[in-house]
Motif scaffolding. Structure first.
Motif, short mmCIF file in Angstrom:
data_model
loop_
_atom_site.label_atom_id
_atom_site.label_comp_id
_atom_site.label_asym_id
_atom_site.label_seq_id
_atom_site.Cartn_x
_atom_site.Cartn_y
_atom_site.Cartn_z
N ALA A 28 0.85 -1.20 0.00
CA ALA A 28 0.00 0.00 0.00
C ALA A 28 0.88 1.24 0.00
CB ALA A 28 -0.92 -0.01 1.22
N PRO A 29 0.66 2.19 -0.92
CA PRO A 29 1.53 3.37 -1.00
C PRO A 29 1.30 4.31 0.17
CG PRO A 29 -0.33 3.58 -2.51
CD PRO A 29 -0.39 2.20 -1.95
N ASP A 30 2.37 4.92 0.63
CA ASP A 30 2.29 5.92 1.69
C ASP A 30 1.58 7.17 1.14
OD1 ASP A 30 2.60 7.41 3.93
OD2 ASP A 30 4.72 7.87 3.58
N ARG A 31 0.60 7.73 1.91
CA ARG A 31 -0.18 8.88 1.43
C ARG A 31 0.72 10.07 1.13
NH1 ARG A 31 -3.53 13.07 3.97
NH2 ARG A 31 -5.16 13.62 2.50
N ALA A 32 1.74 10.26 1.97
CA ALA A 32 2.65 11.39 1.75
C ALA A 32 3.45 11.20 0.47
CB ALA A 32 3.59 11.53 2.94
N ALA A 33 3.68 9.92 0.11
CA ALA A 33 4.51 9.67 -1.07
C ALA A 33 3.81 10.04 -2.37
CB ALA A 33 4.93 8.21 -1.09
N ILE A 34 2.45 10.01 -2.38
CA ILE A 34 1.74 10.31 -3.63
C ILE A 34 1.37 11.79 -3.74
CG2 ILE A 34 0.79 7.98 -3.69
CD1 ILE A 34 -1.87 9.11 -2.76
N GLN A 35 1.61 12.60 -2.70
CA GLN A 35 1.34 14.02 -2.79
C GLN A 35 2.33 14.68 -3.75
OE1 GLN A 35 1.53 15.42 1.23
NE2 GLN A 35 -0.66 15.10 1.59
N SER A 36 1.85 15.71 -4.44
CA SER A 36 2.72 16.42 -5.37
C SER A 36 2.33 17.88 -5.40
CB SER A 36 2.61 15.81 -6.77
OG SER A 36 1.27 15.90 -7.23
N ASP A 37 3.17 18.68 -6.01
CA ASP A 37 2.87 20.10 -6.14
C ASP A 37 1.61 20.29 -6.97
OD1 ASP A 37 5.22 20.31 -4.82
OD2 ASP A 37 6.35 21.22 -6.45
N THR A 38 0.83 21.32 -6.62
CA THR A 38 -0.37 21.66 -7.40
C THR A 38 -0.29 23.13 -7.80
OG1 THR A 38 -1.58 22.20 -5.35
CG2 THR A 38 -1.83 19.97 -6.22
N THR A 39 -1.10 23.50 -8.76
CA THR A 39 -1.11 24.89 -9.23
C THR A 39 -2.48 25.50 -9.05
OG1 THR A 39 -1.62 24.22 -11.49
CG2 THR A 39 0.72 24.46 -10.91
N LEU A 40 -2.48 26.80 -8.83
CA LEU A 40 -3.72 27.57 -8.67
C LEU A 40 -3.57 28.87 -9.44
CD1 LEU A 40 -6.46 27.68 -7.07
CD2 LEU A 40 -5.26 29.08 -5.40
N SER A 41 -4.60 29.24 -10.17
CA SER A 41 -4.57 30.50 -10.93
C SER A 41 -5.96 31.10 -10.95
CB SER A 41 -4.07 30.26 -12.35
OG SER A 41 -4.97 29.39 -13.04
N GLY A 42 -6.05 32.36 -11.35
CA GLY A 42 -7.34 33.04 -11.42
C GLY A 42 -7.16 34.54 -11.40
N LEU A 97 -0.03 30.44 -9.05
CA LEU A 97 0.72 30.03 -7.88
C LEU A 97 0.95 28.52 -7.89
CD1 LEU A 97 1.85 30.53 -4.98
CD2 LEU A 97 -0.51 30.27 -4.15
N THR A 98 2.19 28.12 -7.65
CA THR A 98 2.50 26.71 -7.45
C THR A 98 2.52 26.43 -5.96
OG1 THR A 98 3.82 26.56 -9.47
CG2 THR A 98 4.22 24.89 -7.79
N VAL A 99 1.69 25.50 -5.52
CA VAL A 99 1.57 25.17 -4.10
C VAL A 99 2.38 23.90 -3.83
CG1 VAL A 99 -0.02 24.64 -2.21
CG2 VAL A 99 -0.74 26.17 -4.07
N PRO A 100 3.47 24.01 -3.07
CA PRO A 100 4.30 22.84 -2.79
C PRO A 100 3.52 21.75 -2.06
CG PRO A 100 5.44 24.87 -2.21
CD PRO A 100 4.02 25.24 -2.48
N ALA A 101 3.96 20.50 -2.23
CA ALA A 101 3.27 19.36 -1.64
C ALA A 101 3.24 19.44 -0.12
CB ALA A 101 3.94 18.07 -2.09
N GLU A 102 4.26 20.05 0.47
CA GLU A 102 4.31 20.08 1.93
C GLU A 102 3.35 21.10 2.55
OE1 GLU A 102 7.85 22.51 0.36
OE2 GLU A 102 6.82 20.62 -0.08
#
Length: 285
Positions: A28-42, A97-102
């Protein structure tokens, strides 16, 4: 032999199932391991659609941003702490804006010199934010004296002390039971008879607008003493917070003090009545 055969069959069924469960948990993959950076704009704009340049868009946890006061949000916008991602809008009010995974991305809010937007739940992709200016403007109205059955004028004045154009301004008034609306006038606004509401177009900073309601005061406005009525007013704007109020002090037409009507106080009245009675008796004799 039958009990032994039954045990053997059960062991064959249970053993593969248990063996299959273990690898599934291990892989089973670790939840933190599948998180990635996301982007937001508007875009960020005022209620009337005007773009807000140099606004700061913040992304962070609900505990940090969702419950923060305006002053706290301004402090965060000025110097972003750990756990908050931020960017600034361009001249057209746009941002990306790029929102880091952390980052615990739960809440989005925009902060500008004129005000802040309502906190919104974070959803990656596009999000347009609306800023309501926090400069509260007030329709000033004096306390107006009145008498039952009389007509009075209720004047209202608003001076635009903010630094952004005022859009979509309106003002209406509700009279108490037994009172009646007579007329309305304004040199700066438009009165709508259907809903008894004044409206104004764009009002630039430093400008002043005025309006006047004429109303009939109900005959039952007071009982045995003067009374102050807080009339219900409604004021709104597409861009600013607006406050309004109106008070009417109603008294009897005969309400006077000795100082207001010298010679007609209680002692003088008694003397006058006695004089009239004496004259009447003299004529009878």
């Amino acid at each position: 032999m039958r009990p032994l055969l039954l045990v053997a069959l059960l062991s064959l069924l249970v053993a593969p199932a248990a063996g299959a469960a273990a690898p599934a948990d291990a892989s089973a993959p670790d939840r933190a391991a599948i998180q990635s950076d996301t982007t937001l704009s508007g875009t960020v704009s005022y209620l009337n659609g005007t773009a807000v340049a140099d606004a700061t868009v913040l992304v962070g946890s609900e505990a940090r941003l969702g419950n923060a006061t305006e002053s706290e949000l301004r402090e965060i916008a000025a110097e972003q702490p750990d756990g908050v991602a931020a960017t600034t809008t361009n001249a057209s009010g746009g941002y990306e804006l790029t929102v880091p995974a952390e980052i615990d991305a739960e809440t989005v809010v925009a902060v500008s010199e004129a005000g802040v937007s309502a906190p919104r739940n974070y959803v990656a992709g596009r999000m347009d934010l609306t800023v309501r200016t926090t400069s509260t403007l007030t329709f000033e109205s004096p306390t107006v004296p009145a008498e039952p059955g009389g007509r009075i004028d209720l004047p209202f004045t608003l001076t635009h002390t903010g630094d952004q154009p005022l859009e979509g301004l309106s003002l209406s008034l509700t009279t108490p039971q037994g009172w009646n609306f007579v007329s309305a006038s304004s040199d700066t606004g438009t009165f709508h008879e259907s809903n008894r509401t004044f409206t104004w177009d764009t009002i630039e900073p430093g400008e002043t607008v005025e309006a006047n309601f004429r109303i009939f005061v109900g005959l039952n406005a007071i009982n045995d003493s003067a009374q102050v009525y807080d009339l219900t007013t409604f004021a709104a704007s597409d861009t600013h917070s607006i406050e309004s109020s109106a008070q009417v002090r109603v008294r009897y037409p005969t309400e006077r003090s000795d100082a207001e009507a010298p010679g007609f106080g209680t002692p003088a009245a008694l003397i006058a009545v006695a004089g009239v009675a004496a004259a009447a008796l003299a004529r009878r004799d």
